[in-house]
Design an enzyme around this catalytic site. Structure first.
Site: not given
Ligand SMILES: NC(=O)C1=CN([C@@H]2O[C@H](COP(=O)(O)OP(=O)(O)OC[C@H]3O[C@@H](n4cnc5c(N)ncnc54)[C@H](OP(=O)(O)O)[C@@H]3O)[C@@H](O)[C@H]2O)C=CC1
Ligand SMILES: C[C@H](CCC(=O)NCC(=O)O)[C@H]1CC[C@H]2[C@@H]3C(=O)C[C@@H]4C[C@H](O)CC[C@]4(C)[C@H]3CC[C@]12C
Length: 276
Positions: A103-104, A166, A170, A204
């Site tokens: 999660h993030i 962020y 990490k 998404e």
């Molecule tokens: N997508 C990308 O480009 C990249 C992603 N990553 C890593 O991959 C992982 C997943 O990312 P991604 O799938 O894109 O993220 P999403 O935003 O799709 O999913 C995030 C998940 O975390 C949950 N979440 C958000 N806030 C909280 C909270 N306060 N407590 C508990 N759960 C929470 C959300 O559900 P809800 O809102 O229901 O709580 C959701 O299930 C992360 O660790 C991210 O850093 C790393 C590099 C690149």
């Molecule tokens: C900014 C993103 C997190 C935004 C967020 O809060 N999402 C939840 C929501 O909208 O509900 C970042 C999450 C993953 C990052 C990406 C990543 O980790 C890989 C790349 C790293 C590179 O150094 C910068 C570009 C990245 C694609 C980076 C971009 C920001 C995120 C999408």
């Protein structure tokens, strides 16, 4: 080396019947991991904040063949929640084989705005809750000789603009879990730690946050999720996905850091970054 001598080839049977917690499982990569694990007939405990989404993911997991699937909703901003979640696994299964920390919390994609409170909150959600879950789950993982999978980012290995809070969370994961891995080996604790270093993935939330401002095509979340599961099952030290992009970043970081920095900056459409 003895305790980390991992099998070379992944076989879905490795996971059949295993008890797995997946955090951040209501969307994105976590949701996709839940579906793969369901097809592999694991027992699943899923978590995130949004109950309605978790309900749907659990239903789908059961359709796909999960041995069992349930959820606990809650926020990792709440410092008591990690322990509550792990207790649920203990009460339901009496043990645990794999802890997937994924999660993030919500952050922003723009210039650092000086909000220290946001950095503090994000450290709680993205880092300290990972530590707290590990502490609570460790007795069960030691018993099962299980695995911890930590989902991180290339942004936790090399600095990038517009994601300072962020990226800090990490980098913290790498520092903590890479140190802990040493201690497990010294202490002959047979619990593997896999740190997943991911590039841009087509979830998404990521696409919504950055597609207007960065060049490049994101990698598929389904394949990414499977690679994470395989790496955890194979007890690998790190996963680099997509392999080429992460490997070249890490190589340049060590041999030509300023050149890498200039390449990273070129990757952004600066005119599309809004100042808040
Ligand atoms: N997508 C990308 O480009 C990249 C992603 N990553 C890593 O991959 C992982 C997943 O990312 P991604 O799938 O894109 O993220 P999403 O935003 O799709 O999913 C995030 C998940 O975390 C949950 N979440 C958000 N806030 C909280 C909270 N306060 N407590 C508990 N759960 C929470 C959300 O559900 P809800 O809102 O229901 O709580 C959701 O299930 C992360 O660790 C991210 O850093 C790393 C590099 C690149
Ligand atoms: C900014 C993103 C997190 C935004 C967020 O809060 N999402 C939840 C929501 O909208 O509900 C970042 C999450 C993953 C990052 C990406 C990543 O980790 C890989 C790349 C790293 C590179 O150094 C910068 C570009 C990245 C694609 C980076 C971009 C920001 C995120 C999408």
């Amino acid at each position: 080396f003895y305790f980390y001598s991992a099998p070379e080839n992944f076989n879905e049977e490795m996971l059949r019947g295993k008890r797995v917690i997946v955090t951040g499982a209501s969307s994105g990569i976590g949701e996709q991991m839940a579906y793969h694990l369901a097809r592999m007939e694991t027992h699943l405990l899923l978590t995130a904040r949004t109950e309605a989404k978790l309900q749907k993911v659990v239903e789908r997991c059961l359709e796909l063949g999960a041995a069992s699937a349930r959820y606990v909703s809650g926020s990792m901003e709440d410092t008591t929640f990690p322990e509550v979640l792990v207790k649920e696994a203990e009460n339901t299964w009496g043990g645990l084989d794999m802890l997937i920390l994924n999660h993030i919390g919500q952050s922003y994609f723009t210039y650092f705005n000086g909000d220290v409170g946001h950095v503090r909150k994000l450290l709680e959600t993205n880092f300290l809750s990972y530590v707290a879950m590990t502490v609570s789950a460790l007795p069960m993982l030691k018993e099962s000789e299980g695995s911890i999978v930590v989902v991180s980012s290339i942004a936790g290995k090399a600095g990038s603009p517009f994601i300072a809070p962020y990226a800090a969370t990490k980098f913290a994961l790498d520092g903590f879990f890479s140190s802990l891995r040493h201690e497990f080996i010294i202490d002959k604790v047979n619990v593997s730690i896999t740190l997943c270093i991911l590039g841009y993935i087509n979830t998404e939330s990521a696409v919504r946050s950055v597609s207007h401002a960065i060049h490049g095509t994101p990698a598929p979340k389904e394949e990414c999720a499977l690679e994470i599961i395989k790496s955890g099952a194979l007890r690998r030290r790190e996963l680099h996905y997509p392999a080429g992009a992460v490997a070249s970043t890490l190589l340049l970081r060590d041999i030509a850091p300023e050149f890498l920095d200039s390449l990273i900056r070129k990757n952004y459409k600066l005119e599309n970054i809004k100042r808040t």
